[in-house]
Design a protein around this motif. Structure first.
Motif, PDB file in Angstrom:
ATOM      1  N   ILE A  94       0.847  -1.190   0.000  1.00 51.77           N
ATOM      2  CA  ILE A  94       0.000   0.000   0.000  1.00 51.77           C
ATOM      3  C   ILE A  94       0.880   1.236   0.000  1.00 51.77           C
ATOM      4  CG2 ILE A  94      -1.887  -1.186   1.197  1.00 51.77           C
ATOM      5  CD1 ILE A  94      -1.072   0.429   3.718  1.00 51.77           C
ATOM      6  N   ARG A  95       0.261   2.373  -0.298  1.00 52.64           N
ATOM      7  CA  ARG A  95       0.972   3.655  -0.323  1.00 52.64           C
ATOM      8  C   ARG A  95       0.126   4.683   0.404  1.00 52.64           C
ATOM      9  NH1 ARG A  95       4.324   6.551  -4.816  1.00 52.64           N
ATOM     10  NH2 ARG A  95       3.819   8.753  -4.513  1.00 52.64           N
ATOM     11  N   ARG A  96       0.788   5.479   1.232  1.00 54.80           N
ATOM     12  CA  ARG A  96       0.120   6.567   1.936  1.00 54.80           C
ATOM     13  C   ARG A  96       0.940   7.843   1.787  1.00 54.80           C
ATOM     14  NH1 ARG A  96      -3.116   3.291   1.533  1.00 54.80           N
ATOM     15  NH2 ARG A  96      -4.360   2.239   3.125  1.00 54.80           N
ATOM     16  N   ARG A  97       0.216   8.960   1.653  1.00 53.99           N
ATOM     17  CA  ARG A  97       0.845  10.286   1.645  1.00 53.99           C
ATOM     18  C   ARG A  97       0.407  10.988   2.926  1.00 53.99           C
ATOM     19  NH1 ARG A  97       3.091  13.518  -2.384  1.00 53.99           N
ATOM     20  NH2 ARG A  97       2.442  11.901  -3.874  1.00 53.99           N
ATOM     21  N   LEU A  98       1.393  11.422   3.712  1.00 55.54           N
ATOM     22  CA  LEU A  98       1.124  12.073   4.977  1.00 55.54           C
ATOM     23  C   LEU A  98       1.524  13.538   4.898  1.00 55.54           C
ATOM     24  CD1 LEU A  98       1.634   9.002   5.551  1.00 55.54           C
ATOM     25  CD2 LEU A  98       2.451   9.683   7.782  1.00 55.54           C
ATOM     26  N   ARG A  99       0.728  14.382   5.513  1.00 48.89           N
ATOM     27  CA  ARG A  99       1.109  15.790   5.716  1.00 48.89           C
ATOM     28  C   ARG A  99       1.106  15.994   7.223  1.00 48.89           C
ATOM     29  NH1 ARG A  99       1.506  20.530   2.405  1.00 48.89           N
ATOM     30  NH2 ARG A  99       1.629  18.991   0.759  1.00 48.89           N
ATOM     31  N   VAL A 100       2.294  16.252   7.774  1.00 46.74           N
ATOM     32  CA  VAL A 100       2.476  16.336   9.219  1.00 46.74           C
ATOM     33  C   VAL A 100       2.560  17.811   9.619  1.00 46.74           C
ATOM     34  CG1 VAL A 100       3.860  15.560  11.165  1.00 46.74           C
ATOM     35  CG2 VAL A 100       3.758  14.151   9.088  1.00 46.74           C
ATOM     36  N   HIS A 101       1.648  18.214  10.503  1.00 44.37           N
ATOM     37  CA  HIS A 101       1.548  19.603  10.957  1.00 44.37           C
ATOM     38  C   HIS A 101       2.087  19.736  12.372  1.00 44.37           C
ATOM     39  CE1 HIS A 101      -1.420  20.621   7.717  1.00 44.37           C
ATOM     40  NE2 HIS A 101      -1.653  19.324   7.818  1.00 44.37           N
ATOM     41  N   GLY A 102       2.510  20.940  12.714  1.00 42.52           N
ATOM     42  CA  GLY A 102       2.994  21.240  14.054  1.00 42.52           C
ATOM     43  C   GLY A 102       4.414  21.774  13.984  1.00 42.52           C
ATOM     44  N   PHE A 103       5.144  21.615  15.081  1.00 43.12           N
ATOM     45  CA  PHE A 103       6.554  22.009  15.131  1.00 43.12           C
ATOM     46  C   PHE A 103       7.364  20.806  14.681  1.00 43.12           C
ATOM     47  CE2 PHE A 103      10.539  22.708  17.617  1.00 43.12           C
ATOM     48  CZ  PHE A 103      10.960  23.831  16.928  1.00 43.12           C
ATOM     49  N   VAL A 104       7.533  20.686  13.347  1.00 41.55           N
ATOM     50  CA  VAL A 104       8.133  19.479  12.770  1.00 41.55           C
ATOM     51  C   VAL A 104       9.320  19.762  11.845  1.00 41.55           C
ATOM     52  CG1 VAL A 104       6.066  18.045  13.009  1.00 41.55           C
ATOM     53  CG2 VAL A 104       6.351  19.434  10.953  1.00 41.55           C
ATOM     54  N   ASP A 114       3.216  -2.483   8.382  1.00 43.11           N
ATOM     55  CA  ASP A 114       4.394  -1.637   8.531  1.00 43.11           C
ATOM     56  C   ASP A 114       4.083  -0.183   8.214  1.00 43.11           C
ATOM     57  OD1 ASP A 114       6.024  -3.749   9.360  1.00 43.11           O
ATOM     58  OD2 ASP A 114       6.463  -4.310   7.288  1.00 43.11           O
ATOM     59  N   VAL A 115       3.285   0.057   7.182  1.00 43.73           N
ATOM     60  CA  VAL A 115       2.874   1.428   6.863  1.00 43.73           C
ATOM     61  C   VAL A 115       2.048   1.997   8.013  1.00 43.73           C
ATOM     62  CG1 VAL A 115       1.475   2.861   5.320  1.00 43.73           C
ATOM     63  CG2 VAL A 115       3.049   1.165   4.362  1.00 43.73           C
ATOM     64  N   ALA A 116       1.148   1.208   8.568  1.00 43.62           N
ATOM     65  CA  ALA A 116       0.342   1.656   9.710  1.00 43.62           C
ATOM     66  C   ALA A 116       1.237   2.007  10.900  1.00 43.62           C
ATOM     67  CB  ALA A 116      -0.676   0.598  10.092  1.00 43.62           C
ATOM     68  N   ALA A 117       2.288   1.228  11.104  1.00 38.81           N
ATOM     69  CA  ALA A 117       3.223   1.504  12.198  1.00 38.81           C
ATOM     70  C   ALA A 117       3.932   2.838  11.978  1.00 38.81           C
ATOM     71  CB  ALA A 117       4.239   0.373  12.335  1.00 38.81           C
ATOM     72  N   LEU A 118       4.298   3.141  10.721  1.00 36.18           N
ATOM     73  CA  LEU A 118       4.951   4.418  10.446  1.00 36.18           C
ATOM     74  C   LEU A 118       3.961   5.570  10.628  1.00 36.18           C
ATOM     75  CD1 LEU A 118       7.699   5.669   9.555  1.00 36.18           C
ATOM     76  CD2 LEU A 118       6.597   5.997   7.352  1.00 36.18           C
ATOM     77  N   VAL A 119       2.731   5.381  10.221  1.00 30.52           N
ATOM     78  CA  VAL A 119       1.720   6.428  10.415  1.00 30.52           C
ATOM     79  C   VAL A 119       1.555   6.701  11.913  1.00 30.52           C
ATOM     80  CG1 VAL A 119      -0.723   7.022  10.135  1.00 30.52           C
ATOM     81  CG2 VAL A 119       0.535   5.999   8.226  1.00 30.52           C
ATOM     82  N   ASP A 120       1.515   5.660  12.719  1.00 31.98           N
ATOM     83  CA  ASP A 120       1.431   5.844  14.172  1.00 31.98           C
ATOM     84  C   ASP A 120       2.647   6.600  14.693  1.00 31.98           C
ATOM     85  OD1 ASP A 120      -1.020   4.574  14.380  1.00 31.98           O
ATOM     86  OD2 ASP A 120      -0.154   2.642  14.965  1.00 31.98           O
ATOM     87  N   TRP A 121       3.832   6.231  14.212  1.00 30.05           N
ATOM     88  CA  TRP A 121       5.052   6.930  14.617  1.00 30.05           C
ATOM     89  C   TRP A 121       4.969   8.403  14.213  1.00 30.05           C
ATOM     90  CZ3 TRP A 121       8.478   9.924  12.058  1.00 30.05           C
ATOM     91  CH2 TRP A 121       9.615  10.309  12.756  1.00 30.05           C
ATOM     92  N   ALA A 122       4.466   8.679  13.010  1.00 27.26           N
ATOM     93  CA  ALA A 122       4.384  10.052  12.499  1.00 27.26           C
ATOM     94  C   ALA A 122       3.542  10.939  13.400  1.00 27.26           C
ATOM     95  CB  ALA A 122       3.815  10.054  11.081  1.00 27.26           C
ATOM     96  N   ARG A 123       2.569  10.365  14.077  1.00 25.26           N
ATOM     97  CA  ARG A 123       1.709  11.144  14.980  1.00 25.26           C
ATOM     98  C   ARG A 123       2.452  11.583  16.238  1.00 25.26           C
ATOM     99  NH1 ARG A 123      -2.555   7.397  12.856  1.00 25.26           N
ATOM    100  NH2 ARG A 123      -3.887   8.781  11.628  1.00 25.26           N
ATOM    101  N   ARG A 124       3.576  10.933  16.542  1.00 24.94           N
ATOM    102  CA  ARG A 124       4.416  11.307  17.675  1.00 24.94           C
ATOM    103  C   ARG A 124       5.660  12.043  17.205  1.00 24.94           C
ATOM    104  NH1 ARG A 124       3.573   6.007  18.163  1.00 24.94           N
ATOM    105  NH2 ARG A 124       5.758   5.532  17.825  1.00 24.94           N
ATOM    106  N   GLY A 125       6.348  11.467  16.219  1.00 25.14           N
ATOM    107  CA  GLY A 125       7.585  12.041  15.714  1.00 25.14           C
ATOM    108  C   GLY A 125       8.737  11.866  16.678  1.00 25.14           C
TER     109      GLY A 125
END
Length: 88
Positions: free
Chosen positions: A2-12, A52-63
């Motif tokens: 699968i493929r996901r495009r993320l846009r991460v907002h905040g102090f990143v 694995d993609v879901a795990a990265l998305v979860d990580w992205a929410r924390r950074g």
């Protein structure tokens, strides 16, 4: 695959977000890239197995430790067969 495009907002930006994302993606065996955007967000495109993609998305929410993530927009896309993970 699968493929996901993320846009991460905040102090990143300026906190090692892209490089930490690259390390996490490589640890998970994912392909794609991470890039700072002019509006202060980080854009991430990632391809790989669903869990694995879901795990990265979860990580992205924390950074990484110094990031302050306020929101992550996630969009599904068709995989393009990327290989490796790069920081742009």
């Amino acid at each position: 695959m699968i493929r996901r495009r993320l846009r991460v907002h905040g102090f990143v930006q300026g906190v090692g977000y892209r490089y930490s994302c690259q390390a996490e993606a490589q640890r998970l065996g994912l392909a794609g890239w991470a890039e700072n955007r002019p509006d202060g967000t980080v854009e991430v495109v990632v391809e790989g197995g669903e869990e694995d993609v879901a795990a990265l998305v979860d990580w992205a929410r924390r950074g990484p430790r110094h990031a302050e993530v306020s929101q992550v927009d996630v969009a599904a896309e068709e995989p393009a067969g990327l290989s490796g993970f790069e920081t742009r």
